[in-house]
Design a protein around this motif. Structure first.
Motif, PDB file in Angstrom:
ATOM      1  N   MET A   1       2.343   2.002  -3.280  1.00 45.04           N
ATOM      2  CA  MET A   1       1.743   3.139  -4.099  1.00 45.04           C
ATOM      3  C   MET A   1       0.986   4.226  -3.765  1.00 45.04           C
ATOM      4  O   MET A   1       0.460   4.783  -5.145  1.00 45.04           O
ATOM      5  N   ALA A   2       1.941   4.438  -2.692  1.00 45.83           N
ATOM      6  CA  ALA A   2       1.660   6.166  -2.399  1.00 45.83           C
ATOM      7  C   ALA A   2       3.089   7.011  -3.285  1.00 45.83           C
ATOM      8  O   ALA A   2       2.781   8.416  -2.721  1.00 45.83           O
TER       9      ALA A   2
ATOM     10  N   VAL B   1       0.867  -1.005  -0.222  1.00 47.38           N
ATOM     11  CA  VAL B   1       0.197  -0.018  -0.134  1.00 47.38           C
ATOM     12  C   VAL B   1       1.022   1.012  -0.347  1.00 47.38           C
ATOM     13  O   VAL B   1       0.651   2.500  -0.469  1.00 47.38           O
ATOM     14  N   ASP B   2       2.250   1.452   0.818  1.00 46.05           N
ATOM     15  CA  ASP B   2       2.567   2.155   1.065  1.00 46.05           C
ATOM     16  C   ASP B   2       3.682   2.762  -0.791  1.00 46.05           C
ATOM     17  O   ASP B   2       3.723   3.554  -0.824  1.00 46.05           O
TER      18      ASP B   2
ATOM     19  N   PHE C   1       4.942   3.832  -7.512  1.00 45.42           N
ATOM     20  CA  PHE C   1       3.830   3.062  -7.979  1.00 45.42           C
ATOM     21  C   PHE C   1       3.234   2.010  -8.727  1.00 45.42           C
ATOM     22  O   PHE C   1       4.863   2.185  -9.802  1.00 45.42           O
TER      23      PHE C   1
END
Lengths: 409, 409
Positions: free
Chosen positions: A63-64, A60-61, A69
């Protein structure tokens, strides 16, 4: 004028689980004080392993941040996961696959349903009975199952698995084009030995039958002579497609990830007899009608194969299998005939005194306040049986066994 | 003998993007010093919005705890997301849906492909040309497209969109059973006004045509008279299914989430003329061949509708649309004919001097070191055009425009 696919209209509305829910609600309304224990659901209840949780947070990180990404991934899945699958699920068993033979998906249900896209609409079908309803329903939808004649589809061969034959399906006399096998089996919880599975691979090779092998419960196998993959049998790469899932292995029923193995050797024929590799067709199907599984989900699945992941997953499976042992002992002590539960999280119980599945279900609910799944919901040969699952809480399992013993004493 | 679905064998191997990749590699090998800028990809590049990242972390943590762990969810999606969709995407436009009319999925590509399952194999098809290849390929796979005759499928009506008609598709003389419309359009980047879309809804209503409306790019609409949903047109609920996606709206191309709207009113006929609600069939299809989208992904999508999420998403879209404006201006200054880019992240450029799509592509690569997508890859009417996307970095966009101006001066 747009026309519907009329094969859908042949499908009887499937009421099994909604009927069960209704009956439970009726009971709860009329018996507000009684606590019902459900051993009917086929869904996991333990939280995700720590290693999986950590991997998802990390993904998730990624993707930030612009540089890490990930947008569209390969429709077939990321190589980091495909490589982990090959290295962990097959190489240790001496089975070798190229990355192009593994297709990551969003769960086995999608692919066991969609695989029909690449096969002709009039192939004949074979299923062990009782069985996971999706195999048959997905074939009804494209017309392949034929027409419904007193509870059975005309183009489907039902291979009965009942106590009379020890739940070991017998090779049918007739030829079958496409055969579904699910082992360890849902719903009966029984498994096939290497010897038994070999019979089916040989049948497939000599009859040019395509085996669709659902191994969603392989992680629950305890006996060493029960194959985890059909490819442990010589010749299976020529005749079998295997479906694997992280749902029951690692608690991914809400995360959605699995994979399908389509060996380069497996092929089917055209009407003129030309052999077509199914790998090519499946790849084209996936590239056209699927866009890959979530990157975060694929990192989660990769973590299942880490050292910590493997340890944590085994713990969860042991928890469920201990439930299964407790249930098997408890049920035997009630005097009921009980099967399965040794290499699978399911127990298959024969209703006493020739009760029907539904009568047995209602008595168990009203007299012991325990919920099972009526076996007839899985096919004609399921009549007179009920399925209990080991996916519940330990305390509920023990309390349920106590109630059943008291009930049947 | 297992037989293949021979319709798959009619599909010409799709080489567009692999051909492009090969040509780029060849160039890089022979011109190691030259930096290539790609404006060819149709994938987003900005990281996920903060609100989405936070929602996913929270959901991952829920999956780590027994009491908040989620197993199988509803095949149709969680009501928290369905309610957010209805409340945010439709109610403000005066469009009302019941929860049962919205189906959450793992991306628009799956459903635009799978929707064919519920429709008869011999319905006639209509597409605007050029178009997203999945619409046609998925129909070829089930035989609905017919046979390929000099570049066109026999059962498909191609509705040309070229500069000659301002990229506004003209109502065909013949009847079409199933019509695909994608607006704002990929690849041309053009949009349809409410007036223009109304013509198609009326055509559908009077011809009993089913419209499959792909609104994946609605978030990029800037003009007030361009409808975001086909249901803004009176009567559309009777004749249209709409596909929405979070991929381009919120950068979900790697997260995988979208939804399909199947109104209770939309129906198709049996051969005997009986009307069958498609909502019922699609629900049955999804319950049988799909097992829902990841819980974590659905929480991520829900966060897109939060106040912060909406702000952050709009920022990202403005970033891409500013790229589009810079590109549109830059390309116009080169003297090239350029279309789209005002309500969509795509620009559609006419090749000068009657160059073919591929020649234009190669010249742009070798003489300006900029990569586009040859328009002919999207269909016969795409010949002589190229697609540029605004999904890149600001600096790359500006540098690319500088190069193109220098090249064409």
């Amino acid at each position: 004028m747009a026309l519907v696919n009329e094969h859908f209209l042949k499908l009887p509305d499937s009421y099994l689980f909604s009927d069960i829910a209704k009956k439970i609600n009726t009971f709860k309304v009329t018996h507000p004080k009684d606590k019902v224990i459900s051993l009917g659901i086929g869904d996991v209840t333990r939280p995700l392993p720590k290693a999986v949780i950590e991997a998802m947070h990390k993904a998730v990180d990624e993707m930030a941040v612009r540089d890490t990404f990930r947008g569209y991934g390969p429709e077939q899945g990321y190589s980091f996961l495909i490589d982990a699958v090959i290295k962990n699920d097959f190489v240790p068993k001496g089975i070798h696959f190229e990355p192009g033979e593994i297709f990551i998906n969003d769960g086995a249900k999608s692919d066991t349903g969609n695989i029909g896209d690449i096969l002709r609409h009039d192939n004949s079908i074979g299923v062990t009975d009782p069985i996971y309803p999706v195999y048959i329903d997905s074939n009804v939808m494209c017309g392949r199952a034929g027409t419904l004649e007193n509870g059975k589809w005309s183009n489907v061969t039902y291979i009965p698995c009942r106590s009379e034959n020890g739940f070991i399906p017998e090779i049918p006399e007739n030829r079958i084009d496409i055969l579904y096998l699910c082992y360890p089996n849902n719903p009966t919880g029984t498994a096939l030995s290497k010897q038994e599975l070999k019979k089916w691979v040989n049948y497939a090779l000599s009859n040019d039958t395509l085996i669709l092998f659902d191994a969603a419960y392989e992680a629950y196998i305890q006996d060493s002579d029960v194959p985890h993959s059909i490819y442990e049998i010589k010749g299976a790469k020529k005749c079998a497609i295997e479906f694997r899932s992280f749902s029951k292995t690692a608690g991914f029923t809400g995360v959605r990830c699995g994979y399908t193995v389509v060996p380069k050797e497996v092929s089917a024929a055209t009407l003129t007899g030309e052999r077509i590799p199914l790998n090519r067709l499946w790849n084209r199907r996936q590239c056209t009608k699927f866009n890959g599984t979530s990157y975060i989900t694929q990192r989660a699945a990769e973590a299942v194969y880490s050292a910590e992941g493997q340890m944590q997953v085994k713990e969860i499976i042991q928890y469920y299998m201990t439930n299964a042992r407790i249930m098997k002992t408890g049920l035997s002590e009630t005097g009921l005939e009980v099967y399965g539960g040794e290499n699978a999280p399911y127990l298959w119980v024969k209703a006493p005194d020739g009760l029907s599945s539904w009568k047995f279900f209602e008595r168990m609910l009203y007299e012991a306040n325990v919920v099972c799944t009526p076996g007839v919901g899985f096919g004609p040969s399921g009549e007179g049986y009920a399925r209990l699952t080991a996916f519940g809480d330990r305390d509920d399992c023990m309390e349920a066994m106590f109630r059943l013993k008291k009930w049947l004493r």
